[in-house]
Design a protein around this motif. Structure first.
Motif, PDB file in Angstrom:
ATOM      1  N   GLU A   1       1.287  -1.458   0.102  1.00 54.14           N
ATOM      2  CA  GLU A   1       0.117   0.084  -0.037  1.00 54.14           C
ATOM      3  C   GLU A   1       1.045   0.811  -0.358  1.00 54.14           C
ATOM      4  O   GLU A   1       1.923   1.792   0.831  1.00 54.14           O
ATOM      5  N   HIS A   2       0.973   2.003  -1.277  1.00 50.93           N
ATOM      6  CA  HIS A   2       1.516   3.236  -1.155  1.00 50.93           C
ATOM      7  C   HIS A   2       0.811   4.566  -0.737  1.00 50.93           C
ATOM      8  O   HIS A   2      -0.668   4.062  -0.766  1.00 50.93           O
ATOM      9  N   PRO A   3       1.518   5.200   0.105  1.00 49.94           N
ATOM     10  CA  PRO A   3       0.449   6.156   0.634  1.00 49.94           C
ATOM     11  C   PRO A   3       0.024   6.807   0.084  1.00 49.94           C
ATOM     12  O   PRO A   3      -1.384   7.122   0.055  1.00 49.94           O
ATOM     13  N   ARG A   4       0.679   7.557  -1.776  1.00 48.83           N
ATOM     14  CA  ARG A   4       0.044   8.521  -2.668  1.00 48.83           C
ATOM     15  C   ARG A   4      -1.032   7.785  -2.878  1.00 48.83           C
ATOM     16  O   ARG A   4      -1.637   8.215  -3.871  1.00 48.83           O
ATOM     17  N   LEU A   5      -0.479   6.358  -3.680  1.00 44.80           N
ATOM     18  CA  LEU A   5      -0.965   5.688  -4.959  1.00 44.80           C
ATOM     19  C   LEU A   5      -1.529   4.842  -4.448  1.00 44.80           C
ATOM     20  O   LEU A   5      -2.304   4.040  -5.625  1.00 44.80           O
ATOM     21  N   GLY A   6      -1.475   4.266  -3.209  1.00 45.64           N
ATOM     22  CA  GLY A   6      -2.431   3.326  -2.960  1.00 45.64           C
ATOM     23  C   GLY A   6      -1.434   1.210  -3.413  1.00 45.64           C
ATOM     24  O   GLY A   6      -0.335   1.296  -3.598  1.00 45.64           O
ATOM     25  N   ALA A   7      -2.593   0.549  -3.429  1.00 50.67           N
ATOM     26  CA  ALA A   7      -2.065  -1.208  -4.014  1.00 50.67           C
ATOM     27  C   ALA A   7      -1.659  -0.648  -5.469  1.00 50.67           C
ATOM     28  O   ALA A   7      -1.871  -1.214  -6.605  1.00 50.67           O
ATOM     29  N   GLN A   8      -0.637  -0.313  -5.878  1.00 52.53           N
ATOM     30  CA  GLN A   8      -0.663   0.135  -7.574  1.00 52.53           C
ATOM     31  C   GLN A   8       1.077   0.659  -7.023  1.00 52.53           C
ATOM     32  O   GLN A   8       1.755   0.888  -6.667  1.00 52.53           O
ATOM     33  N   ARG A   9       1.709   0.125  -9.190  1.00 51.00           N
ATOM     34  CA  ARG A   9       3.096   0.858  -8.994  1.00 51.00           C
ATOM     35  C   ARG A   9       2.621   1.493 -10.818  1.00 51.00           C
ATOM     36  O   ARG A   9       1.834   0.633 -11.626  1.00 51.00           O
ATOM     37  N   ILE A  10       2.291   2.939 -10.924  1.00 53.04           N
ATOM     38  CA  ILE A  10       2.979   4.435 -12.293  1.00 53.04           C
ATOM     39  C   ILE A  10       3.806   3.984 -12.408  1.00 53.04           C
ATOM     40  O   ILE A  10       4.675   4.515 -12.059  1.00 53.04           O
ATOM     41  N   ASN A  11       4.711   3.490 -14.101  1.00 52.24           N
ATOM     42  CA  ASN A  11       5.376   3.679 -14.389  1.00 52.24           C
ATOM     43  C   ASN A  11       4.970   4.828 -15.745  1.00 52.24           C
ATOM     44  O   ASN A  11       4.095   4.472 -16.729  1.00 52.24           O
ATOM     45  N   LEU A  12       5.879   5.850 -15.719  1.00 55.67           N
ATOM     46  CA  LEU A  12       5.462   6.643 -17.364  1.00 55.67           C
ATOM     47  C   LEU A  12       6.844   6.447 -17.343  1.00 55.67           C
ATOM     48  O   LEU A  12       7.509   6.274 -17.571  1.00 55.67           O
ATOM     49  N   THR A  13       6.887   6.351 -19.022  1.00 53.21           N
ATOM     50  CA  THR A  13       8.071   5.422 -19.842  1.00 53.21           C
ATOM     51  C   THR A  13       8.273   6.845 -21.282  1.00 53.21           C
ATOM     52  O   THR A  13       6.964   6.462 -21.700  1.00 53.21           O
ATOM     53  N   LEU A  14       9.100   7.357 -21.642  1.00 57.97           N
ATOM     54  CA  LEU A  14       8.870   8.439 -22.296  1.00 57.97           C
ATOM     55  C   LEU A  14       9.996   8.400 -23.477  1.00 57.97           C
ATOM     56  O   LEU A  14      11.565   8.333 -22.834  1.00 57.97           O
ATOM     57  N   ARG A  15       9.364   8.520 -24.343  1.00 50.53           N
ATOM     58  CA  ARG A  15      10.884   7.994 -26.002  1.00 50.53           C
ATOM     59  C   ARG A  15      10.318   8.831 -27.004  1.00 50.53           C
ATOM     60  O   ARG A  15       9.602  10.014 -26.945  1.00 50.53           O
ATOM     61  N   ARG A  16      11.109   9.440 -27.717  1.00 52.62           N
ATOM     62  CA  ARG A  16      11.236   9.950 -28.889  1.00 52.62           C
ATOM     63  C   ARG A  16      10.801   8.786 -29.940  1.00 52.62           C
ATOM     64  O   ARG A  16      11.565   8.235 -30.452  1.00 52.62           O
ATOM     65  N   ALA A  17       9.772   8.115 -30.522  1.00 49.15           N
ATOM     66  CA  ALA A  17       9.070   7.176 -31.507  1.00 49.15           C
ATOM     67  C   ALA A  17       9.106   7.533 -32.130  1.00 49.15           C
ATOM     68  O   ALA A  17       9.140   7.137 -33.483  1.00 49.15           O
ATOM     69  N   GLY A  18       8.766   9.295 -33.146  1.00 44.73           N
ATOM     70  CA  GLY A  18       8.994   9.369 -34.589  1.00 44.73           C
ATOM     71  C   GLY A  18       9.673  10.082 -34.572  1.00 44.73           C
ATOM     72  O   GLY A  18      11.011  10.368 -34.665  1.00 44.73           O
TER      73      GLY A  18
END
Ligand code: MD6
Ligand code: FE
Length: 213
Positions: free
Chosen positions: A196-213
């Protein structure tokens, strides 16, 4: 050993050549990042995509930016439109582009200008199998990965799937930049542990930033 939380803040590590881990780097923009995730997932809800093999991914995903990463029976690719709504993905929030640019610069990648941000949500038990990121046009561009919420063990493998993987713990606010000699390494995420994360609860969020195009 830097196990104590106070020692893990703002710590830099180089797990492998071409990779830089900035512990706690995203905490400077924590509130804006969490608001951005809320806004993005309100406009383009998290969903479980199908792998080309027909399996439902355990990780739920969404995107923002000009291009979004999608997967279905036809394969993996970048798409300018959200396949669920037929509309463009939400715009890439400035806070994300700025933070990613700063992290990339710290790792020696000047002028990183992302056009794609994948939002991944892990709940306990969700995992990501070993894979390479090779759908982007210019593989000289790095990837910036921001972790939020519950901690996870990131698998950092070699250039062959069979190579033994390093396990790198990624926690709330950690930013991993990789490119150069690390860009095509296999990688994945072990099944998320209950918590249980204090801010996000029972989850992990991952943001992956790319130069795709
Ligand atoms: C994750 N990340 O951390 C999954 N790919 O949830 C990735 O697949 C990834 O973190 C390329 C570069 C950094 C990453
Ligand atoms: Fe990846």
């Amino acid at each position: 050993m830097f196990a104590a939380a106070e020692h893990r803040q703002n710590w830099r590590e180089t797990p492998l050549p071409g990779a830089l881990l900035l512990r706690g780097f995203a905490l400077q923009a924590e509130a804006e990042l969490l608001a951005a995730v809320e806004a993005i997932t309100a406009a383009a809800p998290l969903r479980h995509m199908q792998t080309p093999g027909g399996q439902r991914m355990s990780v739920a995903l969404s995107n923002c930016g000009a291009l979004g990463w999608v997967s279905d029976r036809a394969g993996y690719r970048y798409s300018a439109l959200d396949p669920d709504s037929g509309r463009p993905w939400p715009a890439l929030p400035a806070v994300l582009a700025e933070l990613a640019g700063q992290a990339a610069a710290a790792a020696g990648f000047a002028d990183f200008c992302p056009d794609a941000c994948l939002v991944n949500r892990y709940v306990p038990g969700a995992r990501m199998g070993l894979h390479q990121d090779r759908d982007e046009r210019d593989l000289r561009q790095p990837i910036v990965s921001i972790s939020l919420g519950l901690p996870a063990l990131f698998l950092f493998g070699g250039l062959q799937r069979s190579e033994r993987a390093l396990r790198v713990p990624l926690g709330h606010g950690d930013v991993l930049v990789w490119g150069g000699p690390a860009r095509l390494r296999y990688h994945g995420v072990l099944a998320l542990k209950e918590g249980e994360h204090p801010r996000l609860g029972a989850q992990r969020i991952n943001l992956t930033l790319r130069r795709a195009g």
